[in-house]
Design a protein around this motif. Structure first.
Motif, PDB file in Angstrom:
ATOM      1  N   PHE A 188      37.349  43.137  57.955  1.00  0.00           N
ATOM      2  CA  PHE A 188      38.225  42.695  56.882  1.00  0.00           C
ATOM      3  C   PHE A 188      38.201  41.168  56.845  1.00  0.00           C
ATOM      4  N   GLY A 189      37.696  40.612  55.732  1.00  0.00           N
ATOM      5  CA  GLY A 189      37.599  39.164  55.606  1.00  0.00           C
ATOM      6  C   GLY A 189      38.295  38.687  54.353  1.00  0.00           C
ATOM      7  N   GLY A 190      38.307  37.375  54.166  1.00  0.00           N
ATOM      8  CA  GLY A 190      39.028  36.855  53.013  1.00  0.00           C
ATOM      9  C   GLY A 190      38.616  35.453  52.649  1.00  0.00           C
ATOM     10  N   GLY A 191      39.591  34.773  51.977  1.00  0.00           N
ATOM     11  CA  GLY A 191      40.971  35.141  51.869  1.00  0.00           C
ATOM     12  C   GLY A 191      41.678  35.304  53.211  1.00  0.00           C
ATOM     13  N   THR A 192      42.831  35.952  53.107  1.00  0.00           N
ATOM     14  CA  THR A 192      43.662  36.196  54.287  1.00  0.00           C
ATOM     15  C   THR A 192      44.023  37.673  54.331  1.00  0.00           C
ATOM     16  N   PRO A 193      43.244  38.502  55.041  1.00  0.00           N
ATOM     17  CA  PRO A 193      43.571  39.926  55.105  1.00  0.00           C
ATOM     18  C   PRO A 193      44.995  40.195  55.588  1.00  0.00           C
ATOM     19  N   THR A 194      45.453  39.367  56.530  1.00  0.00           N
ATOM     20  CA  THR A 194      46.767  39.620  57.130  1.00  0.00           C
ATOM     21  C   THR A 194      47.918  39.145  56.253  1.00  0.00           C
ATOM     22  N   ILE A 195      47.634  38.737  55.008  1.00  0.00           N
ATOM     23  CA  ILE A 195      48.695  38.496  54.036  1.00  0.00           C
ATOM     24  C   ILE A 195      49.229  39.830  53.520  1.00  0.00           C
ATOM     25  N   LEU A 196      48.437  40.895  53.683  1.00  0.00           N
ATOM     26  CA  LEU A 196      48.852  42.247  53.307  1.00  0.00           C
ATOM     27  C   LEU A 196      49.593  42.893  54.471  1.00  0.00           C
ATOM     28  N   PRO A 197      50.440  43.873  54.197  1.00  0.00           N
ATOM     29  CA  PRO A 197      51.084  44.610  55.294  1.00  0.00           C
ATOM     30  C   PRO A 197      50.041  45.287  56.176  1.00  0.00           C
ATOM     31  N   ALA A 198      50.343  45.371  57.451  1.00  0.00           N
ATOM     32  CA  ALA A 198      49.417  46.015  58.385  1.00  0.00           C
ATOM     33  C   ALA A 198      49.118  47.450  57.963  1.00  0.00           C
ATOM     34  N   ASP A 199      50.111  48.132  57.383  1.00  0.00           N
ATOM     35  CA  ASP A 199      49.905  49.509  56.928  1.00  0.00           C
ATOM     36  C   ASP A 199      48.825  49.580  55.852  1.00  0.00           C
ATOM     37  N   ASP A 200      48.707  48.537  55.006  1.00  0.00           N
ATOM     38  CA  ASP A 200      47.663  48.542  53.976  1.00  0.00           C
ATOM     39  C   ASP A 200      46.276  48.423  54.600  1.00  0.00           C
ATOM     40  N   LEU A 201      46.138  47.568  55.611  1.00  0.00           N
ATOM     41  CA  LEU A 201      44.850  47.473  56.298  1.00  0.00           C
ATOM     42  C   LEU A 201      44.532  48.795  56.981  1.00  0.00           C
ATOM     43  N   ALA A 202      45.546  49.425  57.550  1.00  0.00           N
ATOM     44  CA  ALA A 202      45.346  50.722  58.209  1.00  0.00           C
ATOM     45  C   ALA A 202      44.899  51.773  57.198  1.00  0.00           C
ATOM     46  N   ARG A 203      45.487  51.791  55.989  1.00  0.00           N
ATOM     47  CA  ARG A 203      45.087  52.751  54.956  1.00  0.00           C
ATOM     48  C   ARG A 203      43.625  52.576  54.576  1.00  0.00           C
ATOM     49  N   MET A 204      43.193  51.336  54.402  1.00  0.00           N
ATOM     50  CA  MET A 204      41.804  51.086  54.034  1.00  0.00           C
ATOM     51  C   MET A 204      40.859  51.501  55.161  1.00  0.00           C
ATOM     52  N   LEU A 205      41.234  51.218  56.391  1.00  0.00           N
ATOM     53  CA  LEU A 205      40.403  51.639  57.521  1.00  0.00           C
ATOM     54  C   LEU A 205      40.315  53.158  57.590  1.00  0.00           C
ATOM     55  N   ARG A 226      48.554  42.175  45.147  1.00  0.00           N
ATOM     56  CA  ARG A 226      48.683  42.379  46.594  1.00  0.00           C
ATOM     57  C   ARG A 226      49.274  43.749  46.896  1.00  0.00           C
ATOM     58  N   SER A 227      50.294  44.149  46.133  1.00  0.00           N
ATOM     59  CA  SER A 227      50.989  45.405  46.424  1.00  0.00           C
ATOM     60  C   SER A 227      50.110  46.627  46.160  1.00  0.00           C
ATOM     61  N   ASN A 228      49.131  46.501  45.260  1.00  0.00           N
ATOM     62  CA  ASN A 228      48.300  47.653  44.890  1.00  0.00           C
ATOM     63  C   ASN A 228      46.865  47.524  45.402  1.00  0.00           C
ATOM     64  N   TYR A 229      46.590  46.470  46.156  1.00  0.00           N
ATOM     65  CA  TYR A 229      45.199  46.160  46.471  1.00  0.00           C
ATOM     66  C   TYR A 229      44.541  47.252  47.315  1.00  0.00           C
ATOM     67  N   ALA A 230      45.245  47.754  48.306  1.00  0.00           N
ATOM     68  CA  ALA A 230      44.650  48.784  49.162  1.00  0.00           C
ATOM     69  C   ALA A 230      44.225  49.996  48.349  1.00  0.00           C
ATOM     70  N   THR A 231      45.053  50.389  47.391  1.00  0.00           N
ATOM     71  CA  THR A 231      44.729  51.540  46.549  1.00  0.00           C
ATOM     72  C   THR A 231      43.460  51.288  45.745  1.00  0.00           C
ATOM     73  N   MET A 232      43.320  50.072  45.179  1.00  0.00           N
ATOM     74  CA  MET A 232      42.138  49.742  44.394  1.00  0.00           C
ATOM     75  C   MET A 232      40.892  49.681  45.265  1.00  0.00           C
ATOM     76  N   ALA A 233      41.012  49.106  46.451  1.00  0.00           N
ATOM     77  CA  ALA A 233      39.854  49.011  47.356  1.00  0.00           C
ATOM     78  C   ALA A 233      39.388  50.402  47.776  1.00  0.00           C
ATOM     79  N   ILE A 234      40.312  51.286  48.037  1.00  0.00           N
ATOM     80  CA  ILE A 234      39.947  52.657  48.417  1.00  0.00           C
ATOM     81  C   ILE A 234      39.257  53.361  47.250  1.00  0.00           C
ATOM     82  N   ALA A 235      39.737  53.096  46.029  1.00  0.00           N
ATOM     83  CA  ALA A 235      39.076  53.680  44.851  1.00  0.00           C
ATOM     84  C   ALA A 235      37.644  53.170  44.737  1.00  0.00           C
ATOM     85  N   GLU A 236      37.421  51.880  45.029  1.00  0.00           N
ATOM     86  CA  GLU A 236      36.044  51.378  45.005  1.00  0.00           C
ATOM     87  C   GLU A 236      35.196  52.057  46.076  1.00  0.00           C
TER      88      GLU A 236
END
Length: 450
Positions: free
Chosen positions: A67-84, A34-44
């Motif tokens: 953003f679908g899931g799962g539960t996208p909002t289980i991540l910090p809002a800042d992580d969703l913002a980074r991916m966007l 969860r803590s590193n997911y945004a970084t991995m998704a951006i790499a993809e």
């Protein structure tokens, strides 16, 4: 039109009916935590963007991001913002792009929703499922009806559109329970509501309980009655169906989902996510094309000629390891044949209020690799409003798929039977046609020789 779907595979708890690719562990290994997911998704995203370039795919700016899931909002809002923000950097965003996240109602509050609005999100889809606590417990949902109301209120305050999802057919749910849930959703003031029949897979907790007799099996007639209740109450509230399972006030339709049903291009990011491109190299589908695989004569990106669908590796650990090795993390990919394209056009078009475009079907029937199975006679459906009565041609000979007159007559028969209406070159399912949508699709498959 181009869309981006980002799958967040994490959940607090797995619901008993859920068969989606979700996980409750916060760290799945391979960098997929969860803590590193945004970084991995951006790499993809970067790998996918490179793959598109190498295969001659030049997409327009993204018109929607979901953003679908799962539960996208289980991540910090800042992580969703980074991916966007990464989507915007790599592909761009159309002015007024629709940016949606799904949300479990008990994972967001006013501050979280405000942070999403500040990041550019325009829409939140809340997993309401039911307004009856007993039904929510049967579904293993963790939220309460009050959570849903608070979430919608927070979205309204932040200036974000809200949608709610409902499920009908839960074991033990009465018609009165369902009517109450529909009325509650309407009273929330949501401008978009989805209502899905419960689908039970045998491998889920609820599927096993039904199989063992601990829960009653969902009943088709009960689900049909509940669909009709939803249609009546939504229509009375000013929400119009625009897809079999979706209702909205005019202008509030989910543009992302409409893109799926219209067969546009989309990139799927995250474990198990699917991608779809209308142009891709059918000759290269035996394996992924790496960054050094260019045309040897001119070192230019490949020019593509056919459709392709691909799907990401499902397990987050293996998905993450693939990304770390610099490889697009696809489990598989395949060419979309003309026959498969025709099947998709029919299945998707007969789910939409805008209807199935018969001229588009005719063009698809004349695709080169479909000649062996699909009739190729050119047919102009522009005068379908003046179609003759279905009784004017004997239907027993309608298995001649090359005969436009017989196909036209079979369509008229479906209209006479109350399954669809005809509007110029389009056919639109009626309420009865929506309830019998699988039968309607089968009839069109047979008409075109599928």
């Amino acid at each position: 039109m181009f869309e981006v779907y980002i799958h967040i595979p994490f959940c607090i708890r797995r619901c008993g009916y859920c068969d989606f690719n979700t996980y409750t562990s916060p760290d799945m290994g391979g960098g997929a935590s969860r803590s590193n997911y945004a970084t991995m998704a951006i790499a993809e995203m970067r790998l996918v963007k490179r793959w598109q370039y190498e295969h001659g795919i030049v997409e327009s700016a993204a018109s929607t991001v979901f953003f679908g899931g799962g539960t996208p909002t289980i991540l910090p809002a800042d992580d969703l913002a980074r991916m966007l923000h990464a989507v915007e950097q790599l592909w761009g965003l159309e002015p007024g792009a629709e940016i949606t996240t799904e949300a479990n109602p008990d994972t967001v509050d006013e501050d979280y929703v405000a942070a999403l609005a500040d990041a550019g999100f325009t829409r939140i889809s809340f997993g309401m499922q039911s307004a009856v606590p007993r039904v929510l417990r049967t579904l293993d949902r963790t939220h309460t009806p009050a959570n849903v109301e608070a979430g919608v209120r927070a979205a309204n305050k932040a200036g974000i559109r809200s949608s709610v999802d409902l499920i009908y057919g839960t074991p033990g749910e009465s018609l009165g329970d369902w009517r109450y849930s529909v009325k509650t959703a309407v009273d929330l003031g949501a401008n978009h509501i989805s209502a899905y029949a419960l689908t039970l897979e045998p491998t889920t907790k609820m599927g096993r309980m039904v199989r063992s007799g601990r829960l009653p099996k969902p009943d088709d007639d009960d689900e049909a009655n509940k669909y009709e209740i939803a249609e009546d109450l939504f229509s009375a509230a000013g929400l119009q169906w625009y897809e079999v399972s979706n209702w909205a006030r005019p202008g509030y339709e989910s543009q992302h989902n409409l893109g799926y049903w219209r067969n546009v291009d989309w990139a799927g990011i995250g474990p198990g996510a699917h991608s779809h491109y209308n142009r891709a190299s059918a000759s290269r589908l035996t394996g992924l094309v790496q960054s050094d695989d260019h045309d040897a004569t001119n070192n230019e990106p490949q020019t593509l000629s056919a459709g392709v669908r691909a799907w990401d590796i499902k397990h987050p650990r293996v998905w993450g390891e693939s990304i770390s090795s610099g490889t697009v993390p696809w489990q598989g990919q395949e060419a979309i044949t003309a026959k498969e394209n025709l099947e998709e056009l029919i299945m998707l078009g007969l789910r939409l209020h805008e209807g199935l475009d018969l001229n588009r079907i005719d063009r698809a029937m004349r695709e080169p690799d479909g000649d062996n199975a699909i009739g190729s006679v050119h047919a102009n459906y522009s005068n379908m409003d003046n179609i003759a009565s279905a009784d004017s041609v004997t239907l027993s000979t309608a298995n001649n798929h090359n005969d436009f007159a017989l196909r036209r007559t079979r369509i008229a028969k479906l209209a006479d039977d109350g399954l669809l209406t005809i509007h110029g070159n389009r056919v639109v399912p009626t309420l009865r046609g929506r309830l019998l949508n699988d039968y309607l699709i089968e009839q069109f498959f047979d008409m075109v020789g599928l």
